[in-house]
Motif scaffolding. Structure first.
Motif, PDB file in Angstrom:
ATOM      1  N   LEU A 116       0.823  -1.209   0.000  1.00 23.75           N
ATOM      2  CA  LEU A 116       0.000   0.000   0.000  1.00 23.75           C
ATOM      3  C   LEU A 116       0.856   1.258   0.000  1.00 23.75           C
ATOM      4  CD1 LEU A 116      -2.795  -1.151   2.474  1.00 23.75           C
ATOM      5  CD2 LEU A 116      -3.114  -0.575   0.067  1.00 23.75           C
ATOM      6  N   LEU A 117       1.956   1.250   0.727  1.00 20.11           N
ATOM      7  CA  LEU A 117       2.845   2.420   0.748  1.00 20.11           C
ATOM      8  C   LEU A 117       3.467   2.661  -0.629  1.00 20.11           C
ATOM      9  CD1 LEU A 117       4.562   1.976   4.214  1.00 20.11           C
ATOM     10  CD2 LEU A 117       3.231   3.954   3.489  1.00 20.11           C
ATOM     11  N   LEU A 118       3.881   1.591  -1.298  1.00 24.60           N
ATOM     12  CA  LEU A 118       4.436   1.747  -2.641  1.00 24.60           C
ATOM     13  C   LEU A 118       3.378   2.262  -3.616  1.00 24.60           C
ATOM     14  CD1 LEU A 118       6.834  -1.281  -3.211  1.00 24.60           C
ATOM     15  CD2 LEU A 118       7.400   1.131  -3.323  1.00 24.60           C
ATOM     16  N   LEU A 119       2.158   1.757  -3.478  1.00 23.52           N
ATOM     17  CA  LEU A 119       1.080   2.243  -4.344  1.00 23.52           C
ATOM     18  C   LEU A 119       0.801   3.715  -4.085  1.00 23.52           C
ATOM     19  CD1 LEU A 119      -1.376  -0.804  -4.169  1.00 23.52           C
ATOM     20  CD2 LEU A 119       0.059  -0.121  -6.099  1.00 23.52           C
ATOM     21  N   HIS A 120       0.845   4.117  -2.820  1.00 13.67           N
ATOM     22  CA  HIS A 120       0.657   5.538  -2.487  1.00 13.67           C
ATOM     23  C   HIS A 120       1.746   6.392  -3.134  1.00 13.67           C
ATOM     24  CE1 HIS A 120       0.023   9.211  -0.174  1.00 13.67           C
ATOM     25  NE2 HIS A 120       1.319   9.192   0.053  1.00 13.67           N
ATOM     26  N   ARG A 121       2.991   5.931  -3.061  1.00 11.77           N
ATOM     27  CA  ARG A 121       4.098   6.690  -3.666  1.00 11.77           C
ATOM     28  C   ARG A 121       3.877   6.900  -5.158  1.00 11.77           C
ATOM     29  NH1 ARG A 121       9.518   3.758  -1.176  1.00 11.77           N
ATOM     30  NH2 ARG A 121       9.359   4.588   0.957  1.00 11.77           N
ATOM     31  N   GLN A 122       3.488   5.819  -5.831  1.00 10.78           N
ATOM     32  CA  GLN A 122       3.279   5.944  -7.271  1.00 10.78           C
ATOM     33  C   GLN A 122       2.056   6.795  -7.581  1.00 10.78           C
ATOM     34  OE1 GLN A 122       5.238   5.273  -9.575  1.00 10.78           O
ATOM     35  NE2 GLN A 122       3.960   5.465 -11.400  1.00 10.78           N
ATOM     36  N   HIS A 123       1.012   6.666  -6.774  1.00  8.90           N
ATOM     37  CA  HIS A 123      -0.211   7.427  -7.001  1.00  8.90           C
ATOM     38  C   HIS A 123       0.031   8.925  -6.870  1.00  8.90           C
ATOM     39  CE1 HIS A 123      -4.412   8.169  -7.424  1.00  8.90           C
ATOM     40  NE2 HIS A 123      -4.616   8.508  -6.168  1.00  8.90           N
ATOM     41  N   THR A 124       0.862   9.311  -5.914  1.00  8.52           N
ATOM     42  CA  THR A 124       1.162  10.738  -5.723  1.00  8.52           C
ATOM     43  C   THR A 124       2.348  11.169  -6.568  1.00  8.52           C
ATOM     44  OG1 THR A 124       2.529  10.177  -3.799  1.00  8.52           O
ATOM     45  CG2 THR A 124       0.231  10.761  -3.392  1.00  8.52           C
TER      46      THR A 124
END
Length: 296
Positions: free
Chosen positions: A168-176
């Motif tokens: 989830l943290l990696l997905l957040h990084r890519q999303h932002t």
């Protein structure tokens, strides 16, 4: 599209809910959809948060009333309650991760909350095409989680929980897209609580004052927070949630407009029709007719 009650599954094709607050499930796309002609019909989950990771191939995706065609490497975020359906090109490679919402509740009180919470509340697409370095960090975590789900080993549950949060943290990084945002912890918590209150009370047609009272704050402060976080007023946010549920009912059920209006807390079906047209641009009946087309 033939209309019926919206299918409500634990996992797709399995009608019983898996009553395990620590439940998660990961599988490759082919194992779930291959025998179904690579197609998953529109449905929704009551208490499951899902992430679809596409490594390669093609997918036509339906999230509520929106459709999108994706190719290559993507992550698709599907919060609980969102109607979703898929048609994959044969041999599409990817994984589907299903997580019981209670498994993530502990994250609300951790430092990770400001990164994880935004992903849990709104469906979205995260593009990894052109960002293969980031995807090469994500994919081994997916594979390790898959391994943890396969073998019984000491600390498997704890390891799986850590891996899910890392994903989830990696997905957040890519999303932002690498943009770091400073978020006031109290305001972030209030915004999340507001979304949860709207989810519970949108059928009750609460006023801004009622939401503010429930959060022990003033109406003006709550509206400022709502504008800053969601770019909408409290009432606009609540109305959007009502409109979304109305669209779901019109597209996926056979209930009459009158029945839908009462189910959504409207005392006058005529007022519901005016409300729906004002927000969507179409009367309910016309919206249903325009949506009556072959599913993806």
């Amino acid at each position: 599209m033939q209309k019926s009650n919206i299918p409500h599954f634990g996992l797709y094709g399995e009608s019983s809910w898996i009553n395990d607050p620590e439940f998660f499930h990961i599988e490759d796309i082919e194992s779930r959809s291959g025998d179904l002609g690579w197609k998953i019909n529109p449905h929704r989950h009551a208490q499951l948060f899902q992430i679809l990771i596409l490594k390669s191939g093609e997918a036509k995706v339906q999230l509520d009333d929106q459709k999108q065609k994706l190719q290559g490497a993507w992550a698709i975020i599907v919060p609980a309650g969102v109607v979703h359906g898929f048609r994959f090109a044969p041999e599409t490679d990817g994984r589907v991760l299903s997580i019981a919402e209670p498994l993530l509740e502990g994250a609300y009180e951790e430092r990770a909350a400001k990164y994880i919470q935004p992903l849990l509340s709104q469906a979205c697409y995260i593009d990894f095409n052109g960002h293969r370095n980031m995807f090469s960090e994500l994919w081994p975590l997916i594979q390790q989680l898959e391994s943890e789900s396969t073998f019984i080993r000491e600390g498997r549950g704890l390891m799986s929980e850590y891996l899910i949060k890392a994903i989830l943290l990696l997905l957040h990084r890519q999303h932002t897209n690498g943009v770091i945002k400073d978020t006031n912890k109290t305001e972030s918590s209030d915004a999340q609580q507001l979304k949860e209150l709207i989810e519970k009370h949108f059928r009750d047609h609460w006023s801004s004052h009622q939401y503010a009272d429930a959060l022990s704050t003033s109406t003006s402060r709550l509206n400022r927070l709502c504008k800053m976080t969601f770019n909408q007023s409290v009432i606009d946010l609540a109305h959007d949630r009502l409109l979304l549920e109305a669209k779901r009912s019109l597209i996926y059920t056979v209930r009459s407009v009158e029945e839908i209006s009462y189910d959504l807390g409207f005392k006058d079906p005529g007022y519901f029709s005016r409300f729906f047209k004002r927000l969507s641009g179409f009367p309910p009946g016309k919206f249903r007719a325009l949506s009556d087309q072959p599913s993806i």
